[in-house]
Every structure is written in structure tokens, then in C-alpha cells.
Design a protein around this motif. Sequence first.
Motif, PDB file in Angstrom:
ATOM      1  N   GLU A   1      69.723 -50.036 -18.909  1.00 19.81           N
ATOM      2  CA  GLU A   1      70.807 -49.376 -18.879  1.00 19.81           C
ATOM      3  C   GLU A   1      71.836 -49.628 -19.893  1.00 19.81           C
ATOM      4  OE1 GLU A   1      73.536 -49.754 -15.614  1.00 19.81           O
ATOM      5  OE2 GLU A   1      74.429 -47.781 -16.515  1.00 19.81           O
ATOM      6  N   HIS A   2      72.414 -48.555 -20.503  1.00 18.67           N
ATOM      7  CA  HIS A   2      73.396 -48.741 -21.726  1.00 18.67           C
ATOM      8  C   HIS A   2      74.408 -49.783 -21.249  1.00 18.67           C
ATOM      9  CE1 HIS A   2      75.281 -47.831 -25.356  1.00 18.67           C
ATOM     10  NE2 HIS A   2      76.400 -47.426 -24.603  1.00 18.67           N
ATOM     11  N   HIS A   3      75.197 -49.556 -20.120  1.00 21.68           N
ATOM     12  CA  HIS A   3      76.216 -50.232 -19.871  1.00 21.68           C
ATOM     13  C   HIS A   3      75.755 -51.591 -19.490  1.00 21.68           C
ATOM     14  CE1 HIS A   3      80.087 -48.179 -20.417  1.00 21.68           C
ATOM     15  NE2 HIS A   3      79.286 -47.055 -20.565  1.00 21.68           N
TER      16      HIS A   3
ATOM     17  N   SER B   1      73.546 -53.201 -21.047  1.00 13.18           N
ATOM     18  CA  SER B   1      73.363 -53.610 -22.323  1.00 13.18           C
ATOM     19  C   SER B   1      74.778 -54.264 -22.948  1.00 13.18           C
ATOM     20  CB  SER B   1      72.642 -52.922 -23.290  1.00 13.18           C
ATOM     21  OG  SER B   1      71.416 -52.460 -22.901  1.00 13.18           O
ATOM     22  N   HIS B   2      75.644 -53.584 -22.821  1.00 11.55           N
ATOM     23  CA  HIS B   2      76.999 -53.783 -23.470  1.00 11.55           C
ATOM     24  C   HIS B   2      77.642 -54.931 -22.378  1.00 11.55           C
ATOM     25  CE1 HIS B   2      78.488 -50.652 -26.173  1.00 11.55           C
ATOM     26  NE2 HIS B   2      78.478 -49.759 -25.137  1.00 11.55           N
ATOM     27  N   ALA B   3      77.289 -55.029 -21.165  1.00 10.40           N
ATOM     28  CA  ALA B   3      77.911 -55.966 -20.409  1.00 10.40           C
ATOM     29  C   ALA B   3      77.238 -57.371 -20.851  1.00 10.40           C
ATOM     30  CB  ALA B   3      77.620 -56.165 -19.007  1.00 10.40           C
TER      31      ALA B   3
ATOM     32  N   TRP C   1      83.432 -50.298 -21.448  1.00 15.06           N
ATOM     33  CA  TRP C   1      84.160 -48.718 -21.450  1.00 15.06           C
ATOM     34  C   TRP C   1      83.747 -47.910 -22.566  1.00 15.06           C
ATOM     35  CZ3 TRP C   1      89.596 -50.621 -19.628  1.00 15.06           C
ATOM     36  CH2 TRP C   1      89.890 -51.606 -20.048  1.00 15.06           C
ATOM     37  N   ASP C   2      83.174 -47.145 -22.823  1.00 14.60           N
ATOM     38  CA  ASP C   2      83.115 -46.363 -24.046  1.00 14.60           C
ATOM     39  C   ASP C   2      83.249 -44.877 -23.772  1.00 14.60           C
ATOM     40  OD1 ASP C   2      80.573 -45.789 -22.598  1.00 14.60           O
ATOM     41  OD2 ASP C   2      79.437 -46.732 -24.001  1.00 14.60           O
ATOM     42  N   GLY C   3      82.377 -43.964 -24.759  1.00 14.30           N
ATOM     43  CA  GLY C   3      82.279 -42.571 -24.516  1.00 14.30           C
ATOM     44  C   GLY C   3      81.553 -42.220 -23.193  1.00 14.30           C
TER      45      GLY C   3
ATOM     46  N   GLY D   1      81.084 -52.491 -29.912  1.00 16.20           N
ATOM     47  CA  GLY D   1      80.504 -51.056 -29.711  1.00 16.20           C
ATOM     48  C   GLY D   1      78.898 -50.990 -29.685  1.00 16.20           C
ATOM     49  N   ASP D   2      78.296 -49.738 -29.673  1.00 21.65           N
ATOM     50  CA  ASP D   2      76.726 -49.764 -29.427  1.00 21.65           C
ATOM     51  C   ASP D   2      75.857 -50.519 -30.356  1.00 21.65           C
ATOM     52  OD1 ASP D   2      77.524 -48.023 -27.573  1.00 21.65           O
ATOM     53  OD2 ASP D   2      76.639 -46.393 -28.485  1.00 21.65           O
ATOM     54  N   ALA D   3      76.304 -51.001 -31.524  1.00 19.16           N
ATOM     55  CA  ALA D   3      75.373 -51.699 -32.376  1.00 19.16           C
ATOM     56  C   ALA D   3      75.182 -53.169 -31.688  1.00 19.16           C
ATOM     57  CB  ALA D   3      76.089 -51.928 -33.828  1.00 19.16           C
TER      58      ALA D   3
HETATM   59 FE   LIG Z   1      78.369 -47.525 -25.608  1.00 17.11          FE
END
Ligand SMILES: [Fe+2]
Length: 569
Positions: free
Chosen positions: A129-131, A133-135, A152-154, A336-338
Motif C-alpha cells: 500500500e502506498h501510504h 510504503s511512505h510510513a 500525508w500527500d495528494g 515524496g513518492d521517490a
Molecule cells: Fe505519496
Amino acid sequence: MYILGLTTLGDSAAALIKDGQLVAAAEEERFSRKKHHSGFPYQAIEYCLDHAGISLKDVEHVGHYWKPWILRHKAMQAARVAFVSPAMFKARADRGLAQVSESYLGMFKHPKRLRDRFGPSDFKFHYIEHHQSHAASAFFVSPFDRAAILTWDGTGEDTTTLFCRGAGNKIEVLKRIKLPHSLGQFYSAVTNYIGFDMFAGDEWKVMGLAAYGKPRFYDFFRKKVLTTNGNGDFKFNVQVLDHHLAKHYQFPEALTRELGPAREVGADLTEHHWDVACSAQKALEDTALYLVSEIQEMTGEENLCMAGGVAFNSVMNGRIFHETKFKRFFVQPAAGDAGCSVGSAYYVWNQILDKPRDFVMKHAYYGPGFSNEECQGALDSASLKYETLPDERLLPRLAQMIADGAVIGWFSGRMELGPRALGARSFLADPRRTDMRDILNHKVKLREWFRPLAPSMQEECGREVFGVEHNDPFMITVLSVADGYRDRIPAVVHVDGTARPQMVSRNANPRYWDLIEEFRKLTGIPMLLNTSFNVQEPIVCTPVDAIKTFERANFDALVLENNLVLHGV
Ligand SMILES: [Fe+2]
């Protein structure tokens, strides 16, 4: 064990970890030379494998930063666009299905893409899951054993804000906020309203402009657009401000009645726009602070990790640093996403494979590096004259040139991961000169006058310059400069008396620290002005990129490792 992590849409990137240690990571844009490159990161993957001297068959797991089967929000968004702007819906529908199919459903083809390009391999492919991955990108590489984690992002698949707790090698999801309630999309919408381009990542400009304005429209934003309700949530009212309404579509009357018509691209930027930017920025900050205190109460933790595009808002971060109960916080340089490429790899290593944590991201230098000989080869091919000098002679000479007003293109060591130059691919200049911001923005970087510039400083000098102990190696927090210091470094102090420093550690980048030390010996100032080494393109990656920029742009000297090139020699 090798694990590859991938970001494949938006700021595409690849990262490689070996037995839990980050080995290599880079954005695809640095190789393709297309800003915010979106698409499968072939060249970044190739770089990671080459750097480690392995082939794809040595990779046991691949972590991917998105779950492509959660498409519900895409359908919801399409319905909304059809409702608020039929013209835009029609424009999108023509390419829509193909785009969704290529962008999201195309993610199912990634394992095949990898093998087609890099050869047979038995890796296991994990969609994460995207978030989460961020976490993972924030917590698993942080110095903390325990922390609250806010991302938190778009938007991710459908989540825009994720509250987690990290403890040891596990992340536990506590709460999520979903579309349409998105802080990132709120900020993008304001970016569009002010006539900038959210698709070009112009959100930075809104924050830069905000410093000049007054929060005249704050109440409107907080009462009608971005509201908090006492339940620990926030609401983004897309009936009033919708980020899908790009600049050539109409904003709703409820908005233009309050703020006036949106700015046309290229029209004058007036105080009115400064005030809108300032009001929106303050609305974002206050909403963010509310969520931060919410997660602090939920978890009782002392440490906070953050990621997602909103975590780049360094003014907001400064307020989190000063005004919340968290004692320490960590944002890694590719928030960010990178950075999800790094996060996906660590999610597999820690969360899925249950391996212990044994890595802290102390610097951003995970991109390609080049030897003196490689740099000289590139200079010879370009028929440029250069001197090759040992550091004992080169660094004092550069410090003197900078003190005399020169702008230097500094190319040293492995390239930074993330959007900030941190002393590997940087333009360097004298922070004491009042005219230096105009010189850099207008003559060198060819960009807007209001873009702030930041210092790289010796980490030992935080208290002297800011009056507080603060260790931020990634230039992610805006702090107030101590009264006695502001006048000494006008080129890096914003109009409101703040600055966004990179604290340079002698351990993490000794050569850069030494250069700053030479400047300090000459001037008494333990910092250099540092801005990214690029002109209207991605940050330079190779010696050839740096030479091309040098030949085209208006700065005084180029340093490629130990080789010094002067203009007009
Ligand atoms: Fe993102």
C-alpha cells in the motif's frame, strides 16, 4: 539478501538494499533528464544493479509502492470531474481509459517488465500500500526504536493521510483519512489557483510566496475549505476548491466570490496572490498541527516520523518542531513518492520478512558517483581546460573565490536522493552578499525572484545561528535565525527572519564540511549558500550533465571532484 524497491508513477525511482543496508537509490529523472519522470524506472534499476555489481537473478524480493487493484477512487474521481466540469471530463475521457489501463493496471506487468529487460529471476514481487510504503520510508530508516508516524500527500490508492505507530521492526496502522479529504490536493488546488502548475511540482512556489503575504483569507480557508471538527479529522471541501480544476477550467463561484478570479498563467503576481498563498499556507499549517497533536495523544510517543509530499513543507515542519509535544522528529530526504522505493524495500525486509532493523539514513548520498579519471575524461571530450588540485589546495582556493563573489558548480561524491541538493550536486555562493539571491535566481537558475535559498552549515553551529540545538541533515525545517545573526547572512534569510538550514556533519560528508570550514576561517561564517545544481532541468547526475550546464549557464567555476574549470580560461 538483495531487495529492490520501486516507485513507478510520478517521481519514479529505484532503491536496492542488501541485508537491510541501503546500497543505492536514485530517481529516474536524473537519468532520463525529464523532471518528475513518470514510468517504469529502467535506468534507475540498472544503476542500482550495476552499483552493487549484481544482476536481477540475485534479487530475491521486489517491493512495489502501490497496490494497483484498488481503483475505486479512480472511478469516484472520474464521476466528480464529470459532475463539476463536463468539458474536462470529455478531454480526459478521450485518453482516460488508456491512461488508467497503462498507469495502474499496467503495474501488473511490472514483474514481466523486469524479467524482459534484466533477464530471468525468481524474485517474489510484493505490492505494498502506498501510504505504508511512505510510513516504512520514514520509520524503518529513522534513528528511533519507537515513533508515531504520520504520512500525508495528494493521495495513495484511496488514502491521503495515515496515522501509524512504529515499534522495533513493525509498523501498526492506527487510522486513515481517505479521498477527497487531502492536504496535498488542497495545496495543489491553491497552486493552480495562483496560476502555477501542480503537475510541474510548483507547490514549492506557493510556500515561497506565502512568506511575503498577509493571512487575509485565512478565515475563509479554515471555515469553508479546510476544516477540523474536534474528532481528530479534517475535511477538504472540494465543492469550493477542487484540485482537478486546472488553470484553464473555471473555479466555483463560491471561491471566486471570496478570492477573485484565478490568476492566468503569466499574469502579474500581485500582493493579492501573496495573501492567498499566505492564508492557504497558514490553513495548512494549523490543520497539520491539529493532526500532529491528535497522533501525539493517540500514541503518547516522543518521536515523530513523517513522509509524503506534505512533509516537504518546511515552514510547517518548523512549527511542528517548535509548537508540538514531540521531542524529536525525522523526515528523510526523499519524503515524496521517490522515497517509497526505499520504503517498499524496507517494508519487505522488516515488516514482511521480520528481519531486525540495523540501518539509519544519515545522509542522502546513494546515487551515482564518478572518479577523478571519469571526470577528466568528460572534460577532455568537451575540450575544456582544467586544473587538477589536491583538496589541501583546492578547498581554500574555492573558499576564497566564493568569498570574492563567485558562484561555483560543485560536483562531489555520490549524487543525492531526493529533491534537495545537499552538497554533492550544488551551486555554492556567499551567504553574506545581499545581491546573491537575485544573482542566483535571475542570472544562474532563471527562475522567480521569490524562491528562497538555503544555507549548508556546520552542524556544530546550530545554537550560534538559531539559538536552539537542531540537527537537520536534510534541509527540511524552517527555523527562526537568531537576532544577531540575520544581518550577517542576508542571502539565506527569508523576509520573515527564518532560514532552512542543512546541518552538515563532518562524518557524513567530510569534504563538504572541510570546504565550509575553509570559508569559516576566511569570513567567520560557518556556512555556504547552497542551491541545487541545475538550470530548469533535473539536478545534474553525471560529469557530462554538469559540463553541459556549465557551458550553457551563467556561473563562474565548475568543480568536478578535484578538477577546477573556470569560465573564459
Ligand atoms: Fe505519496
